[in-house]
Scaffold this active site. Structure first.
Site, PDB file in Angstrom:
ATOM      1  CB  SER A 265      34.729  13.810  -6.478  1.00  0.00           C
ATOM      2  OG  SER A 265      35.493  14.356  -7.519  1.00  0.00           O
ATOM      3  CE  LYS A 321      41.238   6.646 -12.351  1.00  0.00           C
ATOM      4  NZ  LYS A 321      42.509   7.164 -11.857  1.00  0.00           N
TER       5      LYS A 321
END
Ligand code: NAP
Length: 561
Positions: A265, A321
């Site tokens: 990331s 999420k």
């Protein structure tokens, strides 16, 4: 002050010059100490060529750009030394009492405790007079577990600090999750002597970087281009530059990006550049959490509850999420309207006020995606009713490719802005679920319709569209579909059309390349990525990052080093 020790393995006399050059580079990058891991060399030369081994190690100590730690790590604690302990200790004794002497000798607690004779010799070698110790060779007692957290971790630590000859106690073990890093911090907070407590492996970076926040004696790093002497070691340069080690202090606030896997990331590069630009005492780190709900709940809960961590929030990505929404609901926190309605969020906020902790789950993907698409629509100009606001999407027909988490957020955002959304997905069932659930989440609000268009190969037959928005992972770098487009290469893109891709690595996906060649307006995935990150930053800090700082940080992070 927490020092940085660069750990350099030396296996052969022929390695000496290269090892010294590595040490010089590491010192330039910011290392304060050099750990010479001479177990390979010692294993090769002892006991037959003990004098040669001593000469070589003394040369390392003498020429090293920084004070030295000499370590002859035994095989059962991850080193290359397989010989008799008596030979090893005789060697350490000669090194510790010789000239030049290293600043520290490292010996495993287990070896130290094995025989009284050995203990006596080691104590002699380190001249453990407490008053004068700073000027002489000191003993670092260490314990390593390359598999897991040892059951007797705390008793090992107590035995080390109770040993009068021990100047520095070192514990290193393979973390099973980020919760092990928190235990390392607990040990550091309650230390009774100079202490090193580090976690190895993919979960251990947090313990290595935040060692400074919790007052560790040192953290280990590897030389640039050098091999790691323990799994998960960053290079000295990464530690100092990417992880801003020197700027970390006791009050530093901690944020991160949670996902699985998460090593690649670039979110930390953006947020850390923002913290630097605004002089905010905070750090953003990769925080890997395995995919299950149980792992997410236990680890995030532990980080929030461990107040000394000063955990202020996280970017949350695949596959967590939806877990984030569930977690914040269970903890009585607040959901933003989009997270509430689409059941997924990408931002955790943790606010501490008057002894209470307030949690929030926010979805910044939806406004970021819609904002990026609107910018593309505006750049077409002609036919856009109101270029300055969300009306640019009003009445527009959008083909939404994909039916996963990003698709849900974008579908809601685009519907709220008045677009008509037609969903195309590989799995029709998932597309139908999305349409049903998003339709239900919007209740009777607005007249914008959403419906299923079919499979990815049916976009052309259902068109024309004002915009195509890809939220499938097709074309993503490193994935199985790298180099592919979600729709056919000969798709009839029109110059009045905006084509946006949520995939941001590579910037120009095969879909965008085909659209650009046909004259369509293209919006690459970085536009959404930057916007969602900027919104997160503002949620955590109350300030927007200065214009351009995130975009420049992304450019830098993507550039091959
Ligand atoms: P997700 O929930 O796992 O959804 C993946 C989607 O891709 C599903 O629609 C899936 O179709 C489809 N897909 C996967 N492999 C496929 C294949 N071989 N052929 C056709 N379709 C395929 O993931 P997500 O969270 O929505 O993320 C999707 C993409 O958006 C990722 O590349 C992610 O990096 C990107 N993203 C970017 C941003 C940004 O800020 N730029 C933000 C969020 C996400 P099925 O339903 O048939 O499996």
């Amino acid at each position: 002050m927490t020092l940085i020790a660069v750990s350099i393995p030396v296996d052969d006399s022929a390695d000496l010059d290269a090892a010294l050059e590595s040490a010089r580079r590491a010192a330039r990058d910011g290392a304060d100490l050099v750990e010479w891991r001479v177990d390979g060399l010692a294993d090769r030369l002892l006991p037959r060529d003990a004098e040669l081994a001593q000469r070589l190690v003394r040369r390392l100590i003498e020429v090293a750009p920084k004070p030295s730690i000499v370590t002859v790590r035994c095989a059962h604690e991850g080193g290359a030394w397989r010989g008799d302990d008596a030979h090893r200790v005789a060697f350490l004794e000669a090194i510790g009492t010789g000239d030049p002497a290293p600043r520290y000798l490292d010996l495993e607690l287990a070896s130290f405790e094995r025989s009284a004779n050995l203990r006596q010799k080691v104590r002699l070698a380190v001249q453990h007079d407490r008053q004068a110790r700073d000027l002489k060779t000191s003993l670092m007692l260490s314990a390593h577990d390359f598999d897991s957290r040892p059951a007797d971790l705390l008793s090992r630590y107590a035995r080390m600090v109770d040993e009068p000859a021990c100047a520095v106690a070192k514990l290193a073990w393979r973390a099973r999750s980020l919760r092990d890093d928190l235990e390392a911090f607990e040990i550091l907070r309650e230390r009774r002597a100079p202490t090193i407590a580090l976690c190895m492996g993919e979960f251990g970076l947090v313990s290595r970087v935040l060692a400074r926040k919790f007052g560790a004696f040192l953290t280990f790093a590897r030389a640039d281009g050098g091999i790691e002497t323990a799994a998960g070691q960053p290079t000295v340069r990464e530690l100092v530059q990417r992880w801003r080690f020197r700027r970390i202090g006791a009050a530093t606030k901690v944020c991160g990006v949670i996902g699985w896997p998460i090593g690649h990331s670039l979110s930390p590069d953006l947020h850390n550049a923002g913290f630097d630009a605004l002089g905010i005492d905070a750090i953003h780190l990769p925080m890997p959490i395995e995919g299950s709900w149980e792992s997410f709940k236990a680890t995030v809960g532990a980080m929030i509850d461990f107040e000394p961590l000063s955990f202020r929030g996280a970017s949350v990505t695949i596959p967590h999420k939806e877990h984030l929404v569930r977690f914040v609901r269970e903890r009585g926190g607040t959901l933003c309207p989009i997270a509430e309605r689409c059941g997924a969020a990408n931002t955790l906020t943790v606010e501490r006020r008057d002894g209470t902790t307030e949690l929030g789950a926010v979805n910044t993907d939806a406004p970021a995606g819609v904002g990026a698409l609107l910018a593309g629509m505006r750049s077409i100009g002609a036919g856009v009713a109101s270029p300055a606001d969300r009306a640019a999407l009003f009445g527009r027909r959008v083909a939404l490719l994909g039916a996963g988490g990003a698709a849900r957020a974008l579908a809601l955002g685009m519907l709220d802005a008045g677009a008509e959304v037609v969903v195309f997905n590989r799995s029709r069932e998932r597309a139908e679920d999305l349409v049903r659930e998003i339709g239900a989440a919007r209740g009777g609000r607005g007249a914008s319709p959403i419906r299923v268009g079919g499979g990815l190969d049916e976009v052309g037959a259902v068109g024309p569209f004002d915009a195509i928005v890809n939220t499938t992972s097709v074309g993503m770098e490193g994935g199985e579909t790298q180099g592919r487009s979600p729709i056919a290469g000969d798709f009839p893109f029109a110059p009045t059309m905006v084509v946006m891709d949520a995939v941001y690595r590579p910037r120009e996906t095969p879909l965008l390349r085909a659209a650009r060649r046909a004259g369509a307006v293209v919006v690459d995935g970085t536009q959404m990525f930057l916007r969602q990150a900027e919104a997160q930053f503002e949620l955590w800090t109350g300030q927007a990052p200065p214009p351009g700082v995130f975009a420049q940080a992304l450019d830098r992070a993507e550039r091959p080093s």
